[in-house]
Enzyme design. Structure first.
Site, mmCIF file in Angstrom:
data_model
loop_
_atom_site.group_PDB
_atom_site.id
_atom_site.type_symbol
_atom_site.label_atom_id
_atom_site.label_comp_id
_atom_site.label_asym_id
_atom_site.label_seq_id
_atom_site.Cartn_x
_atom_site.Cartn_y
_atom_site.Cartn_z
ATOM 1 N N THR A 1 47.147 36.809 42.541
ATOM 2 C CA THR A 1 46.578 35.515 42.126
ATOM 3 C C THR A 1 47.393 34.434 42.778
ATOM 4 O O THR A 1 48.556 34.655 43.102
ATOM 5 C CB THR A 1 46.761 35.338 40.591
ATOM 6 O OG1 THR A 1 46.090 36.374 39.916
ATOM 7 C CG2 THR A 1 46.248 34.014 40.087
ATOM 8 N N ARG B 1 33.906 42.163 36.000
ATOM 9 C CA ARG B 1 35.186 42.039 35.273
ATOM 10 C C ARG B 1 35.778 40.629 35.482
ATOM 11 O O ARG B 1 35.857 40.140 36.599
ATOM 12 C CB ARG B 1 36.173 43.077 35.808
ATOM 13 C CG ARG B 1 37.572 43.026 35.171
ATOM 14 C CD ARG B 1 38.581 42.330 36.047
ATOM 15 N NE ARG B 1 39.932 42.390 35.513
ATOM 16 C CZ ARG B 1 40.954 41.682 35.982
ATOM 17 N NH1 ARG B 1 40.785 40.864 36.992
ATOM 18 N NH2 ARG B 1 42.146 41.791 35.443
ATOM 19 N N GLY C 1 39.294 38.466 34.786
ATOM 20 C CA GLY C 1 40.691 38.573 34.378
ATOM 21 C C GLY C 1 41.060 37.348 33.554
ATOM 22 O O GLY C 1 40.201 36.656 32.988
ATOM 23 N N ASP C 2 42.358 37.067 33.519
ATOM 24 C CA ASP C 2 42.842 35.922 32.736
ATOM 25 C C ASP C 2 42.629 34.587 33.451
ATOM 26 O O ASP C 2 42.588 33.538 32.808
ATOM 27 C CB ASP C 2 44.326 36.099 32.410
ATOM 28 C CG ASP C 2 45.191 36.323 33.651
ATOM 29 O OD1 ASP C 2 44.668 36.851 34.666
ATOM 30 O OD2 ASP C 2 46.379 35.970 33.612
ATOM 31 N N THR D 1 50.532 35.741 35.881
ATOM 32 C CA THR D 1 49.946 36.571 36.931
ATOM 33 C C THR D 1 50.094 38.039 36.543
ATOM 34 O O THR D 1 50.772 38.387 35.582
ATOM 35 C CB THR D 1 50.613 36.348 38.308
ATOM 36 O OG1 THR D 1 51.997 36.643 38.196
ATOM 37 C CG2 THR D 1 50.419 34.935 38.800
ATOM 38 N N GLY E 1 45.935 40.718 33.911
ATOM 39 C CA GLY E 1 45.198 39.673 33.208
ATOM 40 C C GLY E 1 44.711 40.109 31.841
ATOM 41 O O GLY E 1 44.626 39.294 30.908
#
Ligand code: ASP
Length: 299
Positions: free
Chosen positions: A157, A185, A187-188, A208, A211
């Site tokens: 990221t 999907r 992630g965070d 990072t 996530g």
């Protein structure tokens, strides 16, 4: 008040530019967007934008978010296909829509309506690597390659926290997510408060790596809340690590936590036995150039 730009290691194509722009008095959101764009389009960064690994079906799906720490305005895009600069799509949402999150087709529709162009994001190398991976791994339904506790596959990221001399914070994140992830999907990074959160009254935080773990702990927002409740920036990160350690079940992997308090103090730490060393990039007033520093390993 010191001006600050903090990025993780993937920010190398953009940090010099971002530091320069902040020094000239640019708005933190411009500093963030411009720096992240340089990383998104750089073919040498294999975890953000162009040249990254696609999802398990060979399609590149990108996530990004941006936040203004003064107004708490924020916007995120998830699973966005075919657009080179998801960070700019998120930024554009701030001035065009009342919504804060767009995903998939809707995010792409919005980008195209706003004048962004569809582009090929899969580099020839990424396509070759994907085909090899597919050959070796995809023998039936995509679901068969995953197990809840198994996080094999790498991530990456770019995160950026910037603060100007008036104490105004901004935050931005952009990623291609988990290599060969299940299609759709998220992630965070596009989940505000998980991968990034900034509030100029208290500070900013970002995460990072895994996530899923940052989402389970609302990690970035938690770190800002710890600072709001009086924790030092170091203690806010340590509390965040305790939250990660309280997770039970599911996949647990390395997480790197980045935090800056309202006075400009920062702390970066990583969690996970067996994880790897992680550098981050830091610039503040008085530095000729940014410095590479090492995230502290806190177990
Ligand atoms: N946090 C990102 C995600 O889970 C990936 C990473 O930072 O390595 O999508």
């Amino acid at each position: 008040m010191p001006k600050i730009v903090l990025m993780n290691a993937e920010g190398w194509p953009g940090i010099e530019h971002s530091a320069q722009r902040l020094q000239e008095g640019a708005d933190p959101l411009d500093v963030i967007e411009e720096g992240i764009k340089l990383t998104e389009k750089h073919p040498g960064v294999h975890t953000v934008g162009y040249g990254s690994p696609p999802n398990a079906l060979g399609v590149m799906q990108l996530d990004a978010s941006i936040m203004n720490g003064d107004t708490l305005e924020t916007a995120a895009v998830g699973a966005l296909e075919g657009i080179m600069h998801p960070i700019s799509v998120a930024r554009t949402m701030l001035s065009k829509l009342p919504h804060v999150m767009l995903v998939g087709e809707g995010a792409q529709r919005f980008a195209l309506e706003c004048g962004f162009k569809k582009e090929e994001l899969l580099s020839p190398e990424a396509k070759r690597d994907y085909e090899k991976w597919r050959e070796e791994n995809l023998k039936g339904p995509v679901v068969d390659i995953f197990k809840p506790e198994d996080g094999k596959g790498s991530h990456g990221t770019i995160v950026c926290i910037a603060r100007d001399d008036k104490g105004r914070f901004g935050g931005g994140v952009s990623t291609s997510g988990w290599d060969y992830k299940y299609p759709g999907r998220l992630g965070d990074s596009p989940v505000i408060g998980a991968g990034m959160y900034v509030d100029s009254r208290y500070g900013g935080a970002a995460c990072t790596h895994c996530g899923e773990n940052a989402i389970r702990t609302s990690l970035a927002h938690a770190m800002v809340l710890y600072m709001k409740k009086g924790a030092s920036v170091r203690d806010a990160v340590v509390e965040g690590l305790q939250d990660l350690k309280a997770l039970k079940g599911g996949f647990q992997g390395q997480v790197v936590l980045y935090a800056v308090d309202r006075n400009g103090e920062h702390f970066v730490a990583r969690r996970f036995e067996g994880g790897h060393e992680c550098e981050y990039l830091f610039w503040t007033d008085g530095m000729k150039s940014y410095e590479k520093r090492e995230a502290v390993f806190l177990g």
